[in-house]
Design a protein around this motif. Structure first.
Motif, mmCIF file in Angstrom:
data_model
loop_
_atom_site.group_PDB
_atom_site.id
_atom_site.type_symbol
_atom_site.label_atom_id
_atom_site.label_comp_id
_atom_site.label_asym_id
_atom_site.label_seq_id
_atom_site.Cartn_x
_atom_site.Cartn_y
_atom_site.Cartn_z
ATOM 1 N N MET A 1 8.893 7.134 -0.046
ATOM 2 C CA MET A 1 8.296 5.908 0.497
ATOM 3 C C MET A 1 7.968 4.940 -0.640
ATOM 4 N N ASP A 2 7.961 3.647 -0.330
ATOM 5 C CA ASP A 2 7.682 2.629 -1.342
ATOM 6 C C ASP A 2 6.333 2.828 -2.009
ATOM 7 N N ASN A 3 5.309 3.168 -1.220
ATOM 8 C CA ASN A 3 3.986 3.359 -1.821
ATOM 9 C C ASN A 3 3.982 4.556 -2.766
ATOM 10 N N GLU A 4 4.730 5.608 -2.420
ATOM 11 C CA GLU A 4 4.821 6.776 -3.296
ATOM 12 C C GLU A 4 5.596 6.430 -4.568
ATOM 13 N N ARG A 5 6.606 5.602 -4.426
ATOM 14 C CA ARG A 5 7.388 5.167 -5.586
ATOM 15 C C ARG A 5 6.489 4.406 -6.569
ATOM 16 N N LYS A 6 5.605 3.554 -6.039
ATOM 17 C CA LYS A 6 4.686 2.802 -6.895
ATOM 18 C C LYS A 6 3.731 3.747 -7.615
ATOM 19 N N LYS A 7 3.239 4.766 -6.921
ATOM 20 C CA LYS A 7 2.347 5.745 -7.541
ATOM 21 C C LYS A 7 3.066 6.500 -8.656
ATOM 22 N N VAL A 8 4.313 6.854 -8.413
ATOM 23 C CA VAL A 8 5.104 7.570 -9.411
ATOM 24 C C VAL A 8 5.297 6.705 -10.647
ATOM 25 N N MET A 9 5.615 5.435 -10.441
ATOM 26 C CA MET A 9 5.823 4.542 -11.578
ATOM 27 C C MET A 9 4.521 4.362 -12.371
ATOM 28 N N ALA A 10 3.388 4.289 -11.682
ATOM 29 C CA ALA A 10 2.095 4.183 -12.367
ATOM 30 C C ALA A 10 1.824 5.451 -13.175
ATOM 31 N N PHE A 11 2.170 6.606 -12.608
ATOM 32 C CA PHE A 11 1.999 7.877 -13.311
ATOM 33 C C PHE A 11 2.857 7.902 -14.582
ATOM 34 N N ILE A 12 4.095 7.466 -14.474
ATOM 35 C CA ILE A 12 4.991 7.456 -15.634
ATOM 36 C C ILE A 12 4.431 6.547 -16.722
ATOM 37 N N GLU A 13 3.948 5.368 -16.348
ATOM 38 C CA GLU A 13 3.370 4.457 -17.327
ATOM 39 C C GLU A 13 2.158 5.078 -18.015
ATOM 40 N N LYS A 14 1.316 5.738 -17.227
ATOM 41 C CA LYS A 14 0.117 6.369 -17.789
ATOM 42 C C LYS A 14 0.504 7.459 -18.777
ATOM 43 N N SER B 1 0.333 6.050 22.231
ATOM 44 C CA SER B 1 -0.529 6.754 21.273
ATOM 45 C C SER B 1 0.252 7.137 20.011
ATOM 46 N N GLN B 2 1.519 7.509 20.198
ATOM 47 C CA GLN B 2 2.368 7.852 19.057
ATOM 48 C C GLN B 2 2.593 6.614 18.184
ATOM 49 N N LYS B 3 2.865 5.485 18.824
ATOM 50 C CA LYS B 3 3.082 4.251 18.073
ATOM 51 C C LYS B 3 1.823 3.880 17.292
ATOM 52 N N GLU B 4 0.668 4.002 17.904
ATOM 53 C CA GLU B 4 -0.588 3.681 17.228
ATOM 54 C C GLU B 4 -0.809 4.619 16.034
ATOM 55 N N HIS B 5 -0.462 5.878 16.226
ATOM 56 C CA HIS B 5 -0.569 6.843 15.123
ATOM 57 C C HIS B 5 0.342 6.440 13.971
ATOM 58 N N TRP B 6 1.567 6.047 14.268
ATOM 59 C CA TRP B 6 2.507 5.611 13.237
ATOM 60 C C TRP B 6 2.001 4.355 12.534
ATOM 61 N N LYS B 7 1.458 3.431 13.297
ATOM 62 C CA LYS B 7 0.935 2.202 12.710
ATOM 63 C C LYS B 7 -0.243 2.504 11.779
ATOM 64 N N LYS B 8 -1.052 3.495 12.155
ATOM 65 C CA LYS B 8 -2.172 3.902 11.308
ATOM 66 C C LYS B 8 -1.650 4.471 9.984
ATOM 67 N N ILE B 9 -0.605 5.279 10.074
ATOM 68 C CA ILE B 9 0.019 5.829 8.855
ATOM 69 C C ILE B 9 0.515 4.695 7.973
ATOM 70 N N CYS B 10 1.163 3.713 8.603
ATOM 71 C CA CYS B 10 1.691 2.570 7.845
ATOM 72 C C CYS B 10 0.578 1.789 7.168
ATOM 73 N N LEU B 11 -0.503 1.613 7.865
ATOM 74 C CA LEU B 11 -1.639 0.894 7.297
ATOM 75 C C LEU B 11 -2.199 1.642 6.089
ATOM 76 N N GLU B 12 -2.335 2.953 6.211
ATOM 77 C CA GLU B 12 -2.845 3.766 5.104
ATOM 78 C C GLU B 12 -1.909 3.726 3.903
ATOM 79 N N LYS B 13 -0.604 3.767 4.174
ATOM 80 C CA LYS B 13 0.381 3.792 3.099
ATOM 81 C C LYS B 13 0.786 2.403 2.637
#
Length: 119
Positions: free
Chosen positions: A46-59, A17-29
């Motif tokens: 996290m890589d997805n957060e880094r991408k969001k930050v870079m998009a924010f900086i560009e904006k 159940s823990q692994k499935e929870h982690w996989k769900k987090i990975c899918l979301e992120k």
């Protein structure tokens, strides 16, 4: 961390159940389970957060480019007319002061972001 291939292997045992929870987090992120674990353990952004930050900086950069363009247009009009009313000058000065405050705050945020990205 070594450059080159990944030849290390770590096996961990967790509940299914823990692994499935982690996989769900990975899918979301939209990241891999490996990246989730490594970034979490090493306290990195996290890589997805880094991408969001870079998009924010560009904006933010685009917003200030538009503001700078407007300032140049106003200066061109004033230079052509050789006149600006006292009221318009006060409004413009107030807006420039606000822009300076925002730019200063933005720079503080960017410094914090860069230190997070460096991890």
């Amino acid at each position: 961390m070594e450059k080159g291939g990944k030849d290390g292997l770590v096996l961990i045992r967790i509940q299914k159940s823990q692994k499935e929870h982690w996989k769900k987090i990975c899918l979301e992120k939209q990241i891999s389970l490996t990246n989730l674990i490594i970034d979490s353990v090493e306290n990195r952004i996290m890589d997805n957060e880094r991408k969001k930050v870079m998009a924010f900086i560009e904006k933010q950069d685009n917003i200030f480019v538009k503001i700078e363009t407007n300032i140049n247009q106003i200066a061109k009009i004033v230079n052509g007319q050789k006149f600006i009313s006292e009221n318009d000058l006060q409004k413009f000065s107030h807006q420039l002061t606000e822009i300076l405050k925002l730019k200063s705050r933005q720079n503080e945020v960017f410094i914090n972001i860069c230190s997070m990205l460096g991890k």
